[in-house]
Design a protein around this motif. Structure first.
Motif, PDB file in Angstrom:
ATOM      1  N   PRO A  60       0.826  -1.222   0.000  1.00  0.00           N
ATOM      2  CA  PRO A  60       0.000   0.000   0.000  1.00  0.00           C
ATOM      3  C   PRO A  60       0.862   1.275   0.000  1.00  0.00           C
ATOM      4  N   TRP A  61       1.985   1.226   0.717  1.00  0.00           N
ATOM      5  CA  TRP A  61       2.923   2.350   0.777  1.00  0.00           C
ATOM      6  C   TRP A  61       3.521   2.610  -0.609  1.00  0.00           C
ATOM      7  N   LEU A  62       3.930   1.553  -1.303  1.00  0.00           N
ATOM      8  CA  LEU A  62       4.495   1.708  -2.653  1.00  0.00           C
ATOM      9  C   LEU A  62       3.442   2.224  -3.636  1.00  0.00           C
ATOM     10  N   CYS A  63       2.197   1.785  -3.475  1.00  0.00           N
ATOM     11  CA  CYS A  63       1.117   2.275  -4.352  1.00  0.00           C
ATOM     12  C   CYS A  63       0.895   3.768  -4.153  1.00  0.00           C
ATOM     13  N   THR A  64       0.966   4.231  -2.905  1.00  0.00           N
ATOM     14  CA  THR A  64       0.852   5.666  -2.622  1.00  0.00           C
ATOM     15  C   THR A  64       1.979   6.417  -3.325  1.00  0.00           C
ATOM     16  N   LEU A  65       3.195   5.895  -3.237  1.00  0.00           N
ATOM     17  CA  LEU A  65       4.346   6.538  -3.883  1.00  0.00           C
ATOM     18  C   LEU A  65       4.179   6.554  -5.402  1.00  0.00           C
ATOM     19  N   HIS A  66       3.681   5.450  -5.982  1.00  0.00           N
ATOM     20  CA  HIS A  66       3.421   5.405  -7.426  1.00  0.00           C
ATOM     21  C   HIS A  66       2.433   6.503  -7.814  1.00  0.00           C
ATOM     22  N   ASP A  67       1.361   6.641  -7.029  1.00  0.00           N
ATOM     23  CA  ASP A  67       0.345   7.647  -7.339  1.00  0.00           C
ATOM     24  C   ASP A  67       0.943   9.053  -7.317  1.00  0.00           C
ATOM     25  N   ILE A  68       1.834   9.316  -6.373  1.00  0.00           N
ATOM     26  CA  ILE A  68       2.493  10.624  -6.292  1.00  0.00           C
ATOM     27  C   ILE A  68       3.373  10.839  -7.527  1.00  0.00           C
ATOM     28  N   LEU A  69       4.175   9.834  -7.874  1.00  0.00           N
ATOM     29  CA  LEU A  69       5.039   9.941  -9.058  1.00  0.00           C
ATOM     30  C   LEU A  69       4.191  10.161 -10.311  1.00  0.00           C
ATOM     31  N   GLN A  70       3.149   9.344 -10.456  1.00  0.00           N
ATOM     32  CA  GLN A  70       2.267   9.419 -11.630  1.00  0.00           C
ATOM     33  C   GLN A  70       1.668  10.819 -11.757  1.00  0.00           C
ATOM     34  N   ARG A  71       1.148  11.326 -10.656  1.00  0.00           N
ATOM     35  CA  ARG A  71       0.500  12.643 -10.646  1.00  0.00           C
ATOM     36  C   ARG A  71       1.495  13.740 -11.040  1.00  0.00           C
TER      37      ARG A  71
END
Length: 185
Positions: A60-71
């Motif tokens: 879940p932590w990595l998914c949050t980081l992916h979302d930040i990078l993506q955005r």
């Protein structure tokens, strides 16, 4: 590969990710994120007690980081992320999200893949002895030095086809940043 929209500075705890990442972001004028700032409190408590995180803790932590990078990358913002990203699957989540590049719907309702984050992986490498010596000098961090061996055990160094470079932590942070900037040219 197109020029990366993001640089991931990865390695075991104590390898200098945050120091190098912040310095690199400052030199490039890019946004800097330290993945440690995004750990949920349960993860911090677990590590503080000397318990290594499981994949279930990390995903879940990595998914949050992916979302930040993506955005950020989608909005044209270049990013430097300091994150241990010890396993290939963790780096894949940072690039593609949890389920590979997830589908989203466009205005007409058609499904389309979201863009992957173009990422240059910078792996900071060093011996257990050098890095454990650094960790013992570090104060006020939730990651206890006792967990370092579990990080070395978990580590899957990047390899082809990943877009990566490896740099020894024997170099000082300024030298490491120069090498990364040369690679980005």
């Amino acid at each position: 590969m197109a020029a990366p929209g993001a640089v991931l500075v990865m390695g075991v705890s104590g390898s200098g990710k945050s120091t190098v990442g912040a310095l690199l972001a400052s030199e490039l004028g890019w946004k800097f994120y330290d993945a440690d700032d995004y750990h949920p409190e349960e993860n911090r408590q677990k590590m503080g007690k000397g318990i290594p995180l499981s994949d279930q803790d990390r995903i879940p932590w990595l998914c949050t980081l992916h979302d930040i990078l993506q955005r950020d990358v989608a909005s044209g913002q270049h990013v430097v992320l300091a994150c241990s990203a010890l396993k290939k699957v963790y780096r894949d989540i940072l690039i593609q999200g949890k389920d590979g590049a997830p589908l989203k719907r466009d205005e007409s309702g058609k499904e389309e893949k979201t863009a992957e984050v173009k990422l240059l992986v910078v792996h900071l490498t060093g011996s257990f002895e050098v890095i454990s010596g650094r960790l013992l000098k570090r104060k006020g961090h939730f990651m206890p030095p006792e967990l370092l061996q579990s990080q070395f055990n978990t580590l899957e160094p990047p390899s082809a086809p990943e877009n990566f470079i490896q740099i020894s932590v024997d170099k000082n942070p300024s030298e490491i940043v120069v090498i990364i900037m040369e690679t980005l040219k």
